[in-house]
Scaffold this motif. Structure first.
Motif, mmCIF file in Angstrom:
data_model
loop_
_atom_site.group_PDB
_atom_site.id
_atom_site.type_symbol
_atom_site.label_atom_id
_atom_site.label_comp_id
_atom_site.label_asym_id
_atom_site.label_seq_id
_atom_site.Cartn_x
_atom_site.Cartn_y
_atom_site.Cartn_z
ATOM 1 N N LEU A 1 0.835 -1.203 0.000
ATOM 2 C CA LEU A 1 0.000 0.000 0.000
ATOM 3 C C LEU A 1 0.871 1.255 0.000
ATOM 4 C CD1 LEU A 1 -2.909 -0.925 2.443
ATOM 5 C CD2 LEU A 1 -3.005 -0.708 -0.029
ATOM 6 N N GLY A 2 1.932 1.219 0.826
ATOM 7 C CA GLY A 2 2.823 2.379 0.898
ATOM 8 C C GLY A 2 3.427 2.698 -0.462
ATOM 9 N N ILE A 3 3.945 1.667 -1.121
ATOM 10 C CA ILE A 3 4.557 1.879 -2.439
ATOM 11 C C ILE A 3 3.495 2.323 -3.445
ATOM 12 C CG2 ILE A 3 5.660 0.714 -4.391
ATOM 13 C CD1 ILE A 3 7.063 -1.105 -2.352
ATOM 14 N N GLY A 4 2.363 1.629 -3.423
ATOM 15 C CA GLY A 4 1.307 1.934 -4.395
ATOM 16 C C GLY A 4 0.853 3.375 -4.306
ATOM 17 N N PHE A 5 0.629 3.851 -3.091
ATOM 18 C CA PHE A 5 0.163 5.231 -2.941
ATOM 19 C C PHE A 5 1.281 6.239 -3.191
ATOM 20 C CE2 PHE A 5 -3.346 3.232 -0.512
ATOM 21 C CZ PHE A 5 -4.385 3.747 -1.275
ATOM 22 N N TYR A 6 2.506 5.863 -2.850
ATOM 23 C CA TYR A 6 3.620 6.799 -3.053
ATOM 24 C C TYR A 6 3.834 7.088 -4.540
ATOM 25 C CZ TYR A 6 8.253 8.881 -2.877
ATOM 26 O OH TYR A 6 9.307 9.751 -3.023
ATOM 27 N N VAL A 7 3.836 6.034 -5.355
ATOM 28 C CA VAL A 7 4.113 6.254 -6.784
ATOM 29 C C VAL A 7 2.878 6.747 -7.539
ATOM 30 C CG1 VAL A 7 5.962 4.555 -6.847
ATOM 31 C CG2 VAL A 7 3.662 3.863 -7.450
ATOM 32 N N ALA A 8 1.718 6.754 -6.856
ATOM 33 C CA ALA A 8 0.497 7.219 -7.518
ATOM 34 C C ALA A 8 0.623 8.666 -7.979
ATOM 35 C CB ALA A 8 -0.692 7.067 -6.578
ATOM 36 N N ARG A 9 1.567 9.410 -7.349
ATOM 37 C CA ARG A 9 1.769 10.814 -7.754
ATOM 38 C C ARG A 9 2.174 10.924 -9.206
ATOM 39 N NH1 ARG A 9 6.383 12.813 -4.211
ATOM 40 N NH2 ARG A 9 7.200 10.864 -5.047
ATOM 41 N N LYS A 10 2.775 9.863 -9.751
ATOM 42 C CA LYS A 10 3.279 9.917 -11.122
ATOM 43 C C LYS A 10 2.166 9.991 -12.162
ATOM 44 C CE LYS A 10 7.559 7.252 -10.378
ATOM 45 N NZ LYS A 10 8.533 7.882 -11.289
ATOM 46 N N VAL A 11 0.951 9.667 -11.772
ATOM 47 C CA VAL A 11 -0.145 9.678 -12.748
ATOM 48 C C VAL A 11 -0.402 11.088 -13.271
ATOM 49 C CG1 VAL A 11 -2.615 9.239 -13.088
ATOM 50 C CG2 VAL A 11 -1.234 7.611 -11.815
ATOM 51 N N LYS A 12 -0.375 12.067 -12.408
ATOM 52 C CA LYS A 12 -0.512 13.478 -12.777
ATOM 53 C C LYS A 12 -1.736 13.745 -13.652
ATOM 54 C CE LYS A 12 4.466 14.253 -12.568
ATOM 55 N NZ LYS A 12 5.690 14.276 -13.340
ATOM 56 N N GLY A 13 -2.791 13.043 -13.372
ATOM 57 C CA GLY A 13 -4.035 13.303 -14.103
ATOM 58 C C GLY A 13 -4.020 12.901 -15.561
ATOM 59 N N ASP A 14 -3.081 12.064 -15.962
ATOM 60 C CA ASP A 14 -2.936 11.707 -17.373
ATOM 61 C C ASP A 14 -3.289 10.229 -17.567
ATOM 62 O OD1 ASP A 14 -2.063 10.970 -19.882
ATOM 63 O OD2 ASP A 14 -0.300 12.268 -19.823
ATOM 64 N N SER A 15 -4.223 9.973 -18.474
ATOM 65 C CA SER A 15 -4.682 8.591 -18.653
ATOM 66 C C SER A 15 -3.597 7.688 -19.243
ATOM 67 C CB SER A 15 -5.933 8.557 -19.537
ATOM 68 O OG SER A 15 -5.718 9.266 -20.713
ATOM 69 N N VAL A 16 -2.683 8.251 -20.040
ATOM 70 C CA VAL A 16 -1.585 7.429 -20.572
ATOM 71 C C VAL A 16 -0.671 6.997 -19.422
ATOM 72 C CG1 VAL A 16 0.445 7.412 -22.059
ATOM 73 C CG2 VAL A 16 -1.666 8.427 -22.869
ATOM 74 N N ASN A 17 -0.439 7.902 -18.485
ATOM 75 C CA ASN A 17 0.334 7.523 -17.294
ATOM 76 C C ASN A 17 -0.397 6.446 -16.512
ATOM 77 O OD1 ASN A 17 2.320 9.372 -17.859
ATOM 78 N ND2 ASN A 17 1.491 10.956 -16.511
ATOM 79 N N TYR A 18 -1.702 6.610 -16.410
ATOM 80 C CA TYR A 18 -2.491 5.699 -15.586
ATOM 81 C C TYR A 18 -2.565 4.304 -16.204
ATOM 82 C CZ TYR A 18 -6.410 4.042 -12.738
ATOM 83 O OH TYR A 18 -7.208 3.324 -11.891
ATOM 84 N N ILE A 19 -2.817 4.234 -17.505
ATOM 85 C CA ILE A 19 -3.080 2.923 -18.126
ATOM 86 C C ILE A 19 -1.792 2.238 -18.575
ATOM 87 C CG2 ILE A 19 -4.277 1.740 -20.026
ATOM 88 C CD1 ILE A 19 -6.366 3.983 -19.929
ATOM 89 N N VAL A 20 -0.864 2.993 -19.141
ATOM 90 C CA VAL A 20 0.366 2.357 -19.630
ATOM 91 C C VAL A 20 1.625 3.032 -19.066
ATOM 92 C CG1 VAL A 20 -0.488 1.245 -21.729
ATOM 93 C CG2 VAL A 20 0.072 3.659 -21.793
ATOM 94 N N ALA A 21 1.494 3.552 -17.845
ATOM 95 C CA ALA A 21 2.645 4.118 -17.118
ATOM 96 C C ALA A 21 3.471 5.069 -17.980
ATOM 97 C CB ALA A 21 3.518 2.996 -16.563
#
Lengths: 143, 522
Positions: free
Chosen positions: B16-36
């Motif tokens: 959970l710690g890692i998952g939430f920490y790196v979640a900042r990288k999404v930055k509201g972008d669906s390409v970040n979200y779906i294919v990192a």
């Protein structure tokens, strides 16, 4: 809203003039491009004209291009001209095989002047002809 | 609290710690979200492929099958999964990565049009709902045995935890937690085999070991089922939305290919030790005077035959495997539903045009329109019903295991041939051929499902039509027959329609090419 199948393509005069100018300018090479469209019930109304360069090595007999970021988002109609007097005014066998678009428009212009507009929709198994109109509802010339 | 419980809590908190920490990288972008952001470097891409392939089936299911039916019955799972990753690396990773796709059904859209895209999406989404359910079931039982909750509470807790970090960080969270999960699983698996070998020695019951190839050649020893498992996973998983999502997310075609090869090796390195240990499980338990009863043989072994720290490590590895596959299933399915069924394609300005808007239908805006960046929001929202569906199947459907293998068989029968032909026989791959192949293959598999009394040795308690033609000895063959039907139908329809319908030609980067002309060739 039920997405009834498109049956008609509407090309307003300014866009038709732009297409015809593009076709005439490149004659005797085949010219082509896309019409960005807006859906109105069972009609597609062209709202902008995007001419695309012909990348064929035999441009008098072929129009070739790639669907990339120059192309407008759907709904859109791909058009190209048939410039040889021996050509047919509708889709040729190569058109049917190698136009990977849902809508196509063939402009028959054997001397550079557009004599016929024929629209087509790609169905599941075969192409179906559409009516092509001016925005007055008048059908454009069809040979 | 027991050491194992500490281990479970530790792995969950860390994930959970890692998952939430790196979640900042999404930055509201669906390409970040779906294919990192299409930027996964080799270690991450390889670890996430490895973690995705190893699920509760390849660990727990593997050991139970080996203990009951012999080495190849269980090892077929990691072998099939590794074969899939190897073949993906060899033939699919580079071209598919190059195409700049976001989800696997994007390929079907570009090559075959919107109808094929929707059909492929439905087949894949249903399969993944069962994959999620199967992993929640395994996690639920793990919680019931080692944490002391009820099975239902275990399923809910695991689903909620996985959903939380997946919704937060998408493939970034999934990939970074996968890195941890793969590491824990790897260390746990190797430590387990070293301990068991040195402490008890390997005892291989007569006829059960890997050298008894009758398990792969003699139908009376389950050869059809074992081979069908290898083929269904080895080929059917090539059209797995979660694997391909990671291939698309790699930072280059070369990275995608290497990651597949490393993932394949890792799958074998982690999965096969479980098979080997399971061979000795029954003799070890017998020597200790312990019976596993109805409980998974591996759980009994970990509770009674290994030190608590090792039990905690292996349980953490199994839990991690279950988490890592569940998060990928939730993410992949929700992205497919939002993008390919909902037709929301606002993640890449180019992709709207590049995809071609092929629409065999005439809809242009999908369910929610394309006037703003909705893909990220809708994909996140879709995660919730997908997870609820997985929970429902996990709790209410007793035969999730059978449905899971059936679903993957249908993916093999319905979606594999069009993908292969679209890439490697593009001049013949017409849309009618793809659609006929998808429908023909899937229906054949479903018909055979209701006519054969068992599916992968699971008794068909869902929908069986009694008959004298298909007996249990036929089990395993439907996998090959349905895939064969899919291939034959594709080829026949392709030949019949290649002139009248034509093909959609894709260039090297997956963009469609147009060739039009007023004069046909002589």
């Amino acid at each position: 809203m039920v997405p009834w199948p498109i049956r008609t393509v509407v090309i307003p005069p300014p866009i038709r003039a732009s297409i015809e100018s593009h076709v005439a300018t490149h004659h005797p090479n085949e010219a082509g491009g896309f019409l960005g469209c807006r859906r109105q019930g069972r009609r597609l109304r062209a709202t902008r004209h995007i001419p695309i360069a012909n990348e064929s090595t035999i441009p008098e007999r072929r129009f070739e291009t790639t669907v990339d970021d120059r192309v407008p988002p759907p709904p859109r109609v791909f058009y190209h001209s048939h410039t040889s007097p021996e050509s047919i005014s509708g889709l040729t066998r190569i058109d049917k095989r190698s136009i990977p678009e849902p809508f196509a428009l063939v402009i028959f212009a054997p001397r550079g002047e557009a004599l016929s507009y024929r629209g087509f929709k790609r169905g599941l198994l075969e192409w179906r002809e559409l009516r092509v109109e001016a925005d007055t509802g008048r059908r454009l010339a069809r040979l | 609290m027991s050491v194992i419980l500490y281990g479970i809590i530790g792995i969950i908190v860390t994930m959970l710690g890692i998952g939430f920490y790196v979640a900042r990288k999404v930055k509201g972008d669906s390409v970040n979200y779906i294919v990192a952001g299409r930027g996964l470097i080799l270690p991450l891409a390889a670890a996430t492929l490895m973690a995705q392939s190893l699920d509760s089936n390849a660990t727990l299911g593997n050991t139970d099958l080996v203990a009951s039916f012999g080495f190849w019955a269980g090892a077929a799972l990691p072998v099939g999964l590794a074969t899939c990753l190897f073949l993906t690396g060899l033939f699919f990773a580079k071209p598919m990565n190059r195409m700049n796709l976001t989800t696997l059904p994007d390929f079907y859209r570009r090559k075959y049009g919107r109808t094929a895209e929707i059909l492929a999406s439905v087949i894949m989404s249903v399969a993944y709902a069962f994959l999620l359910a199967g992993n929640l079931v395994a996690g639920g039982f793990l919680f019931e045995i080692f944490v002391g909750t009820s099975f239902q509470v275990g399923v809910f807790v695991i689903a909620a935890l996985v959903l939380a970090y997946t919704v937060a960080g998408g493939l970034f969270s999934v990939a970074y937690t996968d890195f941890l999960q793969a590491g824990v699983a790897l260390v746990g698996s190797i430590a387990l085999i070293i301990f068991v070998t040195s402490q008890y020695g390997l005892t291989i019951p007569e006829g059960m070991g890997p050298t008894n190839l009758g398990q792969l050649t003699d139908p009376s020893q389950g050869a059809y089922i074992n081979l069908a498992t290898i083929v269904a996973l080895g080929l059917g998983d090539i059209v797995a939305i979660d694997f391909m999502e990671r291939v698309f997310a790699a930072d280059s075609p070369e990275t995608a290919r290497k990651a597949c090869f490393i993932g394949a090796a890792g799958t074998l390195i982690i999965g096969i030790p479980f098979s080997i240990v399971a061979l000795s499980a029954n003799p070890i338990l017998a020597s200790l005077g312990v019976e596993s009863g109805g409980q998974a043989v591996l759980y009994t072994l970990l509770q009674n035959a290994v030190p608590p720290w090792l039990g905690a490590l292996v349980i953490a590895g199994i839990l991690a495997a279950s988490f890592s596959t569940s998060d990928g299933a939730i993410l992949g399915t929700s992205a497919v539903i939002a993008r390919n069924i909902g037709n929301i394609r606002v993640d890449e300005s180019e992709a709207v045009a590049t995809d071609g808007g092929t629409s065999d239908d005439d809809s242009d805006d999908g369910l929610l329109g394309t006037d703003s960046d909705k893909l990220l929001t809708v994909t996140r929202l879709m995660s919730v019903p997908i997870t609820l569906l997985g929970i429902f199947f996990a709790i209410r459907v007793s035969a999730t295991g059978m449905l899971l293998v059936l679903a993957f068989d249908i993916m093999l029968a319905g979606a594999f041939v069009p993908l292969v032909m679209g890439l490697y026989w593009p001049d013949m791959a017409t849309t009618p051929a793809a659609l006929a192949s998808m429908v023909g293959g899937s229906l054949t598999r479903l018909v055979l499902f209701v006519l054969v009394p068992t599916t992968y040795a699971y008794e068909n308690t869902l929908l069986y039509i009694e008959n004298d033609i298909f007996t249990a000895s036929f089990d395993g063959l439907p996998t090959f027959i349905a895939a064969g039907v899919s291939l034959v139908v594709f080829v026949a329809v392709a030949y019949a329609t290649k002139d009248s319908y034509g093909v959609r030609t894709l260039d090297r980067d997956g963009r469609r090419t147009i060739v039009a002309g007023g004069e046909d060739e002589e």
